[in-house]
Design a protein around this motif. Sequence first.
Motif, PDB file in Angstrom:
ATOM      1  N   ALA A 114       1.067  -0.706   0.181  1.00  0.00           N
ATOM      2  CA  ALA A 114      -0.098   0.282   0.378  1.00  0.00           C
ATOM      3  C   ALA A 114       0.747   1.346   0.171  1.00  0.00           C
ATOM      4  CB  ALA A 114      -1.135  -0.315   1.393  1.00  0.00           C
ATOM      5  N   VAL A 115       0.372   2.318  -0.484  1.00  0.00           N
ATOM      6  CA  VAL A 115       1.368   3.672  -0.183  1.00  0.00           C
ATOM      7  C   VAL A 115      -0.019   4.803   0.359  1.00  0.00           C
ATOM      8  CG1 VAL A 115       2.038   5.957  -1.871  1.00  0.00           C
ATOM      9  CG2 VAL A 115       2.455   3.337  -2.626  1.00  0.00           C
ATOM     10  N   ALA A 116       0.041   5.401   1.152  1.00  0.00           N
ATOM     11  CA  ALA A 116      -0.069   6.132   1.673  1.00  0.00           C
ATOM     12  C   ALA A 116      -0.005   7.913   2.014  1.00  0.00           C
ATOM     13  CB  ALA A 116      -0.638   5.831   3.551  1.00  0.00           C
ATOM     14  N   SER A 117      -0.304   8.710   1.988  1.00  0.00           N
ATOM     15  CA  SER A 117      -0.256  10.415   2.681  1.00  0.00           C
ATOM     16  C   SER A 117      -0.378  10.466   3.680  1.00  0.00           C
ATOM     17  CB  SER A 117      -1.459  11.304   1.358  1.00  0.00           C
ATOM     18  OG  SER A 117      -2.204  11.394   1.629  1.00  0.00           O
ATOM     19  N   GLU A 118       0.460  11.281   4.099  1.00  0.00           N
ATOM     20  CA  GLU A 118      -0.010  12.144   5.263  1.00  0.00           C
ATOM     21  C   GLU A 118      -1.671  12.451   6.167  1.00  0.00           C
ATOM     22  OE1 GLU A 118       1.394  16.134   7.609  1.00  0.00           O
ATOM     23  OE2 GLU A 118       0.933  16.262   5.861  1.00  0.00           O
ATOM     24  N   ASP A 119      -2.251  12.045   5.390  1.00  0.00           N
ATOM     25  CA  ASP A 119      -4.072  11.993   6.045  1.00  0.00           C
ATOM     26  C   ASP A 119      -4.587  10.893   5.711  1.00  0.00           C
ATOM     27  OD1 ASP A 119      -4.093  11.843   3.172  1.00  0.00           O
ATOM     28  OD2 ASP A 119      -5.483  12.623   3.016  1.00  0.00           O
ATOM     29  N   LEU A 120      -3.702   9.529   5.650  1.00  0.00           N
ATOM     30  CA  LEU A 120      -3.594   8.262   5.998  1.00  0.00           C
ATOM     31  C   LEU A 120      -4.065   7.818   4.963  1.00  0.00           C
ATOM     32  CD1 LEU A 120      -4.434   8.156   9.894  1.00  0.00           C
ATOM     33  CD2 LEU A 120      -2.090   7.914   8.854  1.00  0.00           C
ATOM     34  N   TRP A 121      -4.825   8.963   3.841  1.00  0.00           N
ATOM     35  CA  TRP A 121      -5.996   7.953   2.754  1.00  0.00           C
ATOM     36  C   TRP A 121      -4.632   6.865   2.016  1.00  0.00           C
ATOM     37  CZ3 TRP A 121     -10.680  10.011   1.077  1.00  0.00           C
ATOM     38  CH2 TRP A 121     -10.969   9.341  -0.265  1.00  0.00           C
ATOM     39  N   ILE A 122      -5.297   5.362   1.969  1.00  0.00           N
ATOM     40  CA  ILE A 122      -4.262   4.590   0.901  1.00  0.00           C
ATOM     41  C   ILE A 122      -4.284   4.888  -0.514  1.00  0.00           C
ATOM     42  CG2 ILE A 122      -4.302   2.296   0.757  1.00  0.00           C
ATOM     43  CD1 ILE A 122      -4.772   1.489   2.786  1.00  0.00           C
ATOM     44  N   TRP A 123      -3.681   5.486  -1.529  1.00  0.00           N
ATOM     45  CA  TRP A 123      -3.879   5.638  -2.976  1.00  0.00           C
ATOM     46  C   TRP A 123      -3.411   4.443  -4.009  1.00  0.00           C
ATOM     47  CZ3 TRP A 123      -6.265   9.604  -4.661  1.00  0.00           C
ATOM     48  CH2 TRP A 123      -6.298  10.955  -3.789  1.00  0.00           C
ATOM     49  N   HIS A 124      -2.726   3.367  -2.959  1.00  0.00           N
ATOM     50  CA  HIS A 124      -2.877   2.522  -3.785  1.00  0.00           C
ATOM     51  C   HIS A 124      -1.932   0.971  -2.712  1.00  0.00           C
ATOM     52  CE1 HIS A 124      -0.086  -0.576  -6.089  1.00  0.00           C
ATOM     53  NE2 HIS A 124       0.875  -0.892  -5.292  1.00  0.00           N
ATOM     54  N   CYS A 125      -3.221   0.135  -3.616  1.00  0.00           N
ATOM     55  CA  CYS A 125      -3.244  -1.230  -2.991  1.00  0.00           C
ATOM     56  C   CYS A 125      -2.954  -2.301  -3.589  1.00  0.00           C
ATOM     57  CB  CYS A 125      -4.992  -1.468  -2.721  1.00  0.00           C
ATOM     58  SG  CYS A 125      -5.373  -2.642  -1.551  1.00  0.00           S
ATOM     59  N   PHE A 126      -2.464  -3.042  -3.722  1.00  0.00           N
ATOM     60  CA  PHE A 126      -1.931  -4.328  -4.537  1.00  0.00           C
ATOM     61  C   PHE A 126      -1.958  -6.108  -2.911  1.00  0.00           C
ATOM     62  CE2 PHE A 126       1.215  -7.362  -5.860  1.00  0.00           C
ATOM     63  CZ  PHE A 126       0.401  -8.057  -6.941  1.00  0.00           C
TER      64      PHE A 126
END
Length: 377
Positions: free
Chosen positions: A102-114
């Motif tokens: 997974a890839v997450a940003s500072e606000d904990l939004w997950i942008w990538h999920c494999f």
Amino acid sequence: MRVIAYGVPADYADEYLRIGEDSTIESVRRFAKVIVRVFGPEYLRAPNEDDTKKLMAANERRGWPRMLGSIDCMHWNWKNCPKAWQGMYYGKSRDATIVLEAVASEDLWIWHCFFGMPGTLNDINVLQPSHLFARLASGDAPACNYTINGHEYTKGYYLADGIYPPWCTFVKSIKEPKTKKQCEFARVQEAARKDIERAFGVLQSRFAIVRGPARFWDKKTLRNIMTCCVILHNMILKDERGMDLEFFYDNVGSRVKPARDPNRIRAFLQTYKEIENADTHFQLQEDLIEHHWQRAGQCLIFVFICICIHDKFCIALFKFAMVIRITICNADDYCFMFDLNNSVCFRLLNYVGFEICGLIICGDAVAAKSRTRIADP
């Protein structure tokens, strides 16, 4: 919802809900499948142009220009793994696990999920079949051009731990920092990379089915459940976020359609070759080390020193021509503090046998008050 949120067994509520175990399992399967099909394109999309600009602006305020997020992997225990597959899914925890990248940003939004790779694979093996750089290689990713320390770069990057390969799209910490610059860079990189760890923690705290062992038998259902939990996680973030906050990913936006190279296969291979360029990776790391060192406020200090002998105090005026330049990043044997009244106070520790008691800047000359301390022969 109770099975996903609280992780209870399928037959936990059969007495008062009058629903059998098979019906509960089928309901969970259909619920997860519908959530992925209906809300997946919006809440599990890759960043478009507007999202990329917001991510870069937010990360640049933190000292990471053109950073896209933090990447890492998480393992989910698979209790009912078939016996024939257990040798492939048994990892370092001695239990059958499935890996989530997974890839997450500072606000904990997950942008990538494999999700779906066996637990015996490490982060590098999971990265190879991942679709993380598929849009970048095909030319569909938004443009990301920036300059750091006089060097130009054309691809965004992710913060990663030490196991990831030295690609130009990854910025890793320094395993054994030696200089102050490297220590400062390692500190800020490890602090910013905690975004993905926080996202994993929040995901597991909200959905106990992900925190506990998986009780389903087929991988397709587990993939739908994990993807469903990630989508619901992003939906909760959007619902809890006010309209006036900085991070608000509401508009899906339009798909980027850049101009393509006529020779698509050659351009595809060239892009992947640029992604895996180790020289660019190390150059970007060095530039970010300099960037964060300058950001920490370290600079050259001009110190005027007046020496008094026989342990007596005196005050003398020195012109700027008689200046001794000391570079902070190279001198490790003193500490310093700044005053707000246009004055600087220094205290040098064991520096050439002298101890500076006070130092005041006055116009074009400096009044220095010092005391001599005889060093041991």
